[in-house]
Scaffold this active site. Structure first.
Site, mmCIF file in Angstrom:
data_model
loop_
_atom_site.group_PDB
_atom_site.id
_atom_site.type_symbol
_atom_site.label_atom_id
_atom_site.label_comp_id
_atom_site.label_asym_id
_atom_site.label_seq_id
_atom_site.Cartn_x
_atom_site.Cartn_y
_atom_site.Cartn_z
ATOM 1 N N CYS A 342 0.847 -1.200 0.000
ATOM 2 C CA CYS A 342 0.000 0.000 0.000
ATOM 3 C C CYS A 342 0.879 1.245 0.000
ATOM 4 O O CYS A 342 1.341 1.684 1.057
ATOM 5 C CB CYS A 342 -0.920 0.003 1.219
ATOM 6 S SG CYS A 342 -1.998 1.462 1.294
ATOM 7 N N CYS A 345 -0.355 4.155 2.236
ATOM 8 C CA CYS A 345 -0.206 3.964 3.684
ATOM 9 C C CYS A 345 1.247 4.088 4.113
ATOM 10 O O CYS A 345 1.576 4.813 5.058
ATOM 11 C CB CYS A 345 -0.725 2.579 4.089
ATOM 12 S SG CYS A 345 -2.450 2.285 3.664
ATOM 13 N N ASP A 346 2.112 3.333 3.447
ATOM 14 C CA ASP A 346 3.476 3.155 3.930
ATOM 15 C C ASP A 346 4.496 4.069 3.267
ATOM 16 O O ASP A 346 5.631 4.175 3.734
ATOM 17 C CB ASP A 346 3.898 1.694 3.736
ATOM 18 C CG ASP A 346 2.994 0.740 4.500
ATOM 19 O OD1 ASP A 346 2.424 1.165 5.521
ATOM 20 O OD2 ASP A 346 2.840 -0.416 4.072
#
Length: 525
Positions: A342, A345-346
């Protein structure tokens, strides 16, 4: 700091407070502390029930602030500036600490209150992570409900040194009493179940007592939600069982092709789907994974991993798909240690570092474009001889100075030092030479796999694992229907999954009304 429309909305929400709040800020003279002071002042302006105080405690993170209410033992703190996706988490924390009742089942609330402590949670999030708010909000609520629970929500970008020291390479990452507790999205029910080891057994016993359904939907994504709504509207006994409501959509950042909704985000859409299903008489059973399907005596039985089983006259399978993995040495070992799936997200955790994106379709190219604005360098690796993404995305990608594109390349190994990713090895498919790239992160974007492994031998599947369905969503087994990304239906899109789920429900209803009805017993002469 906050736009006027956001201030107006905040003021409206904070009218629901039933008791006073104190926001205790731990700040210094840094720019970040000044930003936090501004945010808290604007929050206080929105409600006379809120006051702001300052402290200078060197043992606490700076900047950070605690959310408390006089006379109530609440241990809840934000470290950093909770804007972006986490602004909603902040508002909910204010409401719940201020006495506004949470939208959680009575059973879950009671289970939280019974948890023994001390439980000291620290959750790391990024402002661009759409998966983080569920975890942050769940732990915040637990801290409000149970004085044995302490939660600090930490914005990773503001505490990069701590992210490095604790080797946080994926968010949300949750630590409990100093030890890693979980990585990735979790619902409040999942967190409680992980803490309360007897919960799963109790839930299984409850499920075993349920009478057969008219239609049982397996899966809680767009197809499953649509099927539940359409089935329930027919007035038939409807159940929905799923590991988590929302499925793959929960991991989707921007959605701009859902007709009549110009723009939304996955978690927002899932909340709307769950709310819509909740308007009808649907028995929703979460945290349950299907393991086996069988048919006997005109009933379809779904065996669950918990040991329970559910029976129904008809079943609709809508288990969706999951991220496809590279299946190369080192990938599993370094998952969440540099291997990620992701980028939204990361990505912020890899600020200033070198990363690779695997996959040259739309998802891969979009990921590379997004990451290029955060990291020092992106290498995009595509197996085919050319990228497959839309032309407009390719033009944007090639305009970026810190992106390198390698085609005709097959990733063969993820390298690491035992703690984190240090590089990858790929094979040049033109020369068969092996080449190594030194980097710190790898984002895999190579498509999806249907969640159908548990159905092998029970239903007809393609060699890719898709459930074979006809035009009405019927499978090879009478009474069993399927919809969404787990099926052979082309074009894996949310709007198509919704339509296919609705169709499957209508087909299941049609099957039910055509089932043989036993003839009434003849009266004795």
């Amino acid at each position: 700091m906050l736009e006027q429309d956001l201030k107006d909305a905040l003021k409206s929400y904070l009218e629901r407070l039933t008791r006073p709040l104190v926001l205790l800020a731990n700040v210094d003279e840094s720019a970040a502390s000044h930003e936090l002071r501004t945010l808290l002042a604007e929050i206080a302006e929105a409600s006379a029930m809120i006051t702001v105080q300052e402290q200078h405690d060197p043992s606490l993170r700076v900047p950070s602030f605690a959310v408390g209410s006089p006379g109530h033992d609440i241990k809840l703190r934000f470290a950093g500036i909770p804007l972006g996706h986490e602004f909603t988490s902040l508002v909910l924390a204010l409401l719940q600490a201020g006495g506004y009742p949470p939208k959680v089942s009575a059973e879950t609330i009671e289970a939280i209150k019974q948890l023994p402590g001390p439980l000291r949670f620290e959750s790391f999030f990024s402002l661009s992570c759409q998966n983080c708010p569920d975890v942050v909000q769940a732990l915040n609520l637990m801290a409000v409900l149970n004085p044995n629970i302490d939660h600090v929500a930490i914005e990773g970008g503001a505490f990069q040194h701590e992210v490095e020291a604790r080797q946080v390479m994926s968010v949300p990452s949750v630590f409990l009493n100093g030890e890693l507790f979980a990585v990735g999205r979790m619902s409040i029910e999942e967190i409680v179940a992980k803490l309360d080891t007897g919960a799963a057994a109790r839930d299984a016993e409850t499920l075993k007592q349920k009478d057969p359904f008219d239609v049982l939907i397996v899966g809680g994504g767009p197809a499953g939600a649509a099927a539940a709504v359409y089935a329930a509207r027919k007035g038939i006994r409807t159940g929905l069982v799923a590991e988590r409501f929302g499925g793959q959509v929960m991991d989707t950042m921007g959605i701009e092709n859902l007709i009549s909704v110009p723009e939304t985000e996955g978690p927002k859409l899932v909340a709307a789907l769950e709310n819509h299903v909740g308007h009808y008489d649907v028995d929703v059973m979460k945290l349950q994974r299907a393991e086996k399907l069988s048919v006997a005596n005109d009933l379809v039985t779904i065996q669950l991993a918990s040991g329970a089983s559910l029976s129904s006259k008809t079943v609709i399978i809508a288990t969706g798909a999951r991220w496809r993995q590279m299946n190369v040495p080192g990938e599993a070992e370094y998952r969440n240690k540099g291997v990620a799936y992701c980028p939204h997200c990361d990505g912020p955790l890899f600020k200033g570092k070198r990363v690779a994106v695997i996959g040259g379709g739309n998802s891969g190219v979009e990921a590379a474009i997004d990451l290029a604005g955060i990291v020092s360098h992106v290498t995009l690796i595509e197996f085919d001889g050319q990228l497959r993404a839309d032309a407009v995305l390719q033009r944007k990608l090639r305009s970026l100075s810190n992106v390198r594109v390698i085609v005709s390349a097959q990733t063969t190994e993820v390298k690491g030092d035992g703690q984190r990713v240090t590089g990858l090895v790929y094979k040049d498919r033109g020369t068969n030479d092996l080449r190594t790239i030194d980097l710190e992160g790898i984002f895999v974007q190579i498509g999806l796999l249907p969640n159908s492994d548990w159905l092998k031998g029970a239903l007809e599947l393609t060699n890719r694992g898709e459930i074979v369905v006809d035009a009405k969503g019927a499978t090879s087994l009478p009474g069993v229907f399927a919809a969404g990304d787990v099926t052979t239906t082309p074009y894996k899109q949310i709007v198509i999954a919704m339509g296919e789920g609705s169709k499957a429900a209508l087909s299941a209803f049609d099957h039910l009304i055509r089932m043989a009805v036993p003839e009434p017993a003849k009266q004795a002469a």
